[in-house]
Design a protein around this motif. Structure first.
Motif, PDB file in Angstrom:
ATOM      1  N   TYR A 134       0.796  -1.235   0.000  1.00  0.00           N
ATOM      2  CA  TYR A 134       0.000   0.000   0.000  1.00  0.00           C
ATOM      3  C   TYR A 134       0.824   1.278   0.000  1.00  0.00           C
ATOM      4  O   TYR A 134       0.300   2.361   0.222  1.00  0.00           O
ATOM      5  CB  TYR A 134      -0.991  -0.011   1.176  1.00  0.00           C
ATOM      6  CG  TYR A 134      -2.079  -0.990   0.896  1.00  0.00           C
ATOM      7  CD1 TYR A 134      -3.105  -0.652   0.022  1.00  0.00           C
ATOM      8  CD2 TYR A 134      -2.036  -2.262   1.406  1.00  0.00           C
ATOM      9  CE1 TYR A 134      -4.066  -1.565  -0.312  1.00  0.00           C
ATOM     10  CE2 TYR A 134      -2.997  -3.189   1.077  1.00  0.00           C
ATOM     11  CZ  TYR A 134      -4.012  -2.836   0.221  1.00  0.00           C
ATOM     12  OH  TYR A 134      -4.965  -3.742  -0.120  1.00  0.00           O
ATOM     13  N   ALA A 138      -0.562   5.142   0.213  1.00  0.00           N
ATOM     14  CA  ALA A 138      -0.244   5.892   1.423  1.00  0.00           C
ATOM     15  C   ALA A 138       0.458   7.189   1.067  1.00  0.00           C
ATOM     16  O   ALA A 138       0.201   8.236   1.673  1.00  0.00           O
ATOM     17  CB  ALA A 138       0.637   5.062   2.353  1.00  0.00           C
ATOM     18  N   GLU A 391       3.919   6.342   6.635  1.00  0.00           N
ATOM     19  CA  GLU A 391       3.658   5.214   5.730  1.00  0.00           C
ATOM     20  C   GLU A 391       2.957   4.073   6.456  1.00  0.00           C
ATOM     21  O   GLU A 391       2.398   3.178   5.827  1.00  0.00           O
ATOM     22  CB  GLU A 391       4.965   4.674   5.128  1.00  0.00           C
ATOM     23  CG  GLU A 391       5.607   5.579   4.097  1.00  0.00           C
ATOM     24  CD  GLU A 391       6.376   6.742   4.736  1.00  0.00           C
ATOM     25  OE1 GLU A 391       6.400   6.807   5.987  1.00  0.00           O
ATOM     26  OE2 GLU A 391       6.919   7.568   3.996  1.00  0.00           O
ATOM     27  N   ALA A 394      -0.252   2.664   5.513  1.00  0.00           N
ATOM     28  CA  ALA A 394      -0.372   1.653   4.454  1.00  0.00           C
ATOM     29  C   ALA A 394      -0.840   0.320   5.027  1.00  0.00           C
ATOM     30  O   ALA A 394      -1.520  -0.452   4.359  1.00  0.00           O
ATOM     31  CB  ALA A 394       0.971   1.477   3.750  1.00  0.00           C
TER      32      ALA A 394
END
Ligand code: ASP
Length: 442
Positions: A134, A138, A391, A394
Motif C-alpha cells: 500500500y 499511502a 507510511e 499503508a
C-alpha cells in the motif's frame, strides 16, 4: 413522499432491497476473488465497465445534491429559528452534544485497544509486506495531509471567500458557514421582504429531496457494485494478519452504538433505543453502503423529521452540522488505529501521549469531511505527531473500506441522536409524532 422513497414498487422496502444487494454483491465479489483471483482480467473487466460505473453513478447522484441541500436546509433552519440568540443557543447545544459524545467515544476506543493490544502480535515480515503493497496509496494520503493539514487556518478557512468555489470544491464547512450567514441575514429582514427568498429555499429543498428519491431507486445496484469492487479485489487475504485490529475496531464501534449510545438515548434523551434504531434503519443502511455522512444527509433528514418527530427547523440545522462535525465512529477508529500502529512500530506511549491521542482523535474527527476515507489524511497527521512513520497508514488502508462503512453508520447514528436531543431540550420534540413500528419511511 416517503412512500415513493420507501417502497420500490415490488412491495419490498428499499432498505431491505439494499441489504439484499449488499449480500449479493459481497458474495459475488468474494466468490470471484476465491475462484478467479483479484487481478483476473474478467474480474477487472466487470469492475471497470459494470460494478465500478454503477457504484460511482449512485454516489455521484447523492453528492450532486449535497451542496444545495446543505445550503438550503441550514439557511431555512436558521431563518426558522427566528432570532440570532436562539440560533446561538441551539448551535451551542448541538456542538456541546457533538463534542461530549465524540470525546466519550474516543476514550472508549482507547480503553479497548489498550486492553486487547492487537498490534503486538503482528510479525515483522507481515508488516513489511503490507507496507510494500500500500506504499503508493499511502504516499497520496500523506501528500493530502501535508497540503490540507490541521491548524489555525482550518478555522479561518471556514469563513469562505467564495461560496461558489466552496460548493465546487466540496468544502462543506464553507457552505455551512455561508448558509448560516444567509439564514441569519434573512431573520433581519422584514417578513414580507424575506418571504420570496424563503419560498425559493423551500422549493430548492423540496426539489432536492425528489432527486434523492430518484437516486435511491438506483441504490441497490450501486451498492452491489461498490461492495463487489472491494470484495473481488481483496477477498479475505488481507483480513487475516489484521484480524485482531479489525475485530477491536468493529467491536468498539458496535459496543459504542448499541451500549453507550443506547444508554444516552434512554437516560439522557428519553427514547427507547430499539424504537430509535428501527426508525432510522433506512439512514443506517445508506451510511453503510455509501461510507459517507454527507451522502447520507438526505436520508438522515428524512428519518429525523418523518420517523422521529424532530421539527424541520431543528433537523435542518443540526444534521448538516452533525454530518461533518459529529463523528463518534471516526474518533473511535482514529484512537484505536493510532495506538495499534504505535504498538506495531514499538512506539511507547506515556499516559500524557495517550491523552494527546485522545484529544487529537476528537479534534480530527470533528474536522474530517463526511466522505469515504475522509479521516485518513488527518489520521496521517496524528501518526506523524506520535512519531509513527506516516507510511504506517499503508498497513491499515487495505481493510479501511469495511471499517469506513461501519464507522459511518456510528457517525450517522450519533448525528440523528443529536437532532432529537436538541429538539427535546428546546421543548420542540413532539414525541407523539414518532410513528408506531411498521409505519415509517425507509
Ligand atoms: N466516512 C466517514 C463519514 O463520512 C468519515 C471517515 O471517518 O472517514 O462519516
Amino acid at each position: 413522499m416517503s412512500e415513493s422513497i420507501g417502497n420500490t414498487g415490488t412491495g419490498m422496502k428499499l432498505h431491505t432491497k439494499i441489504l439484499l444487494a449488499l449480500v449479493v454483491g459481497a458474495t459475488a465479489g468474494i466468490a470471484a476473488n476465491l475462484t478467479l483471483g483479484g487481478d483476473d482480467g474478467r474480474v477487472e473487466w466487470v469492475n471497470t465497465y459494470l460494478a465500478g460505473p454503477v457504484g460511482q453513478v449512485f454516489l455521484r447522484l447523492l453528492f450532486m445534491i449535497v451542496m444545495p441541500l446543505v445550503f438550503s436546509s441550514i439557511a431555512l433552519g436558521v431563518a426558522g429559528l427566528g432570532d440570532l440568540k436562539k440560533v446561538g443557543k441551539v448551535g451551542g447545544k448541538a456542538i456541546s452534544y457533538f463534542f461530549v459524545t465524540t470525546a466519550f467515544a474516543a476514550t472508549f476506543g482507547l480503553v479497548m485497544v489498550n486492553i486487547i493490544k492487537p498490534g503486538e502480535s503482528i510479525p515483522e515480515e507481515v508488516r513489511t509486506e503490507l507496507m510494500a503493497t500500500y506504499a503508493e496509496d499511502a504516499a497520496g494520503k500523506i501528500e493530502a495531509q501535508q497540503t490540507g493539514g490541521f491548524g489555525i487556518n482550518t478555522f479561518v478557512n471556514i469563513v469562505t471567500r467564495n461560496p461558489v468555489k466552496s460548493a465546487a470544491d466540496g468544502d462543506m464547512l464553507g457552505i455551512i458557514f455561508f448558509g448560516l450567514m444567509f439564514g441569519a441575514a434573512l431573520t433581519q429582514l422584514k417578513p414580507e421582504v424575506a418571504k420570496p427568498m424563503l419560498d425559493v429555499l423551500q422549493a430548492i429543498n423540496d426539489v432536492v429531496i425528489v432527486i434523492v428519491g430518484m437516486a435511491m431507486k438506483l441504490a441497490p445496484y450501486g451498492v452491489a457494485g461498490l461492495i463487489f469492487g472491494v470484495t473481488s479485489r481483496f477477498g479475505f487475504a488481507l483480513l487475516k494478519p489484521l484480524a485482531g485490529y479489525v475485530t477491536v475496531v468493529m467491536a468498539a464501534l458496535l459496543l459504542h452504538m448499541f451500549v453507550n449510545l443506547s444508554l444516552i438515548l434512554k437516560f439522557v434523551i428519553g427514547i427507547n433505543p430499539i424504537t430509535y434504531f428501527s426508525r432510522i434503519k433506512g439512514a443506517l443502511v445508506t451510511a453503510f453502503s455509501t461510507s459517507s455522512s454527507s451522502a447520507t444527509l438526505p436520508a438522515a433528514l428524512r428519518a429525523s423529521q418523518e420517523n422521529l418527530g424532530v421539527p424541520p427547523k431543528i433537523a435542518g440545522f443540526v444534521l448538516p452540522l452533525g454530518s461533518t462535525m459529529c463523528m463518534n465512529g471516526t474518533s473511535i477508529f482514529e484512537g484505536i488505529t493510532v495506538i495499534f500502529l504505535c504498538q506495531v512500530f514499538g512506539v511507547d506511549l506515556s499516559i500524557g501521549g495517550m491523552a494527546i491521542v485522545m484529544i487529537m482523535s476528537v479534534i480530527t474527527a470533528i474536522g474530517a469531511a463526511g466522505v469515504p476515507g475522509g479521516s485518513i489524511p488527518l489520521l496521517v497527521g496524528i501518526l506523524a505527531m506520535m512519531g509513527v512513520p506516516g507510511e504506517g497508514i499503508a498497513i491499515v488502508l487495505g481493510v479501511d473500506r469495511i471499517l469506513d462503512m461501519t464507522r459511518t453508520v456510528v457517525n450517522v447514528s450519533s448525528d440523528i441522536s443529536a437532532s432529537v436531543f436538541v429538539a427535546k431540550s428546546e421543548g420542540l420534540w413532539d414525541e407523539s409524532m414518532v410513528p408506531p413500528a411498521g409505519q415509517t419511511a425507509a
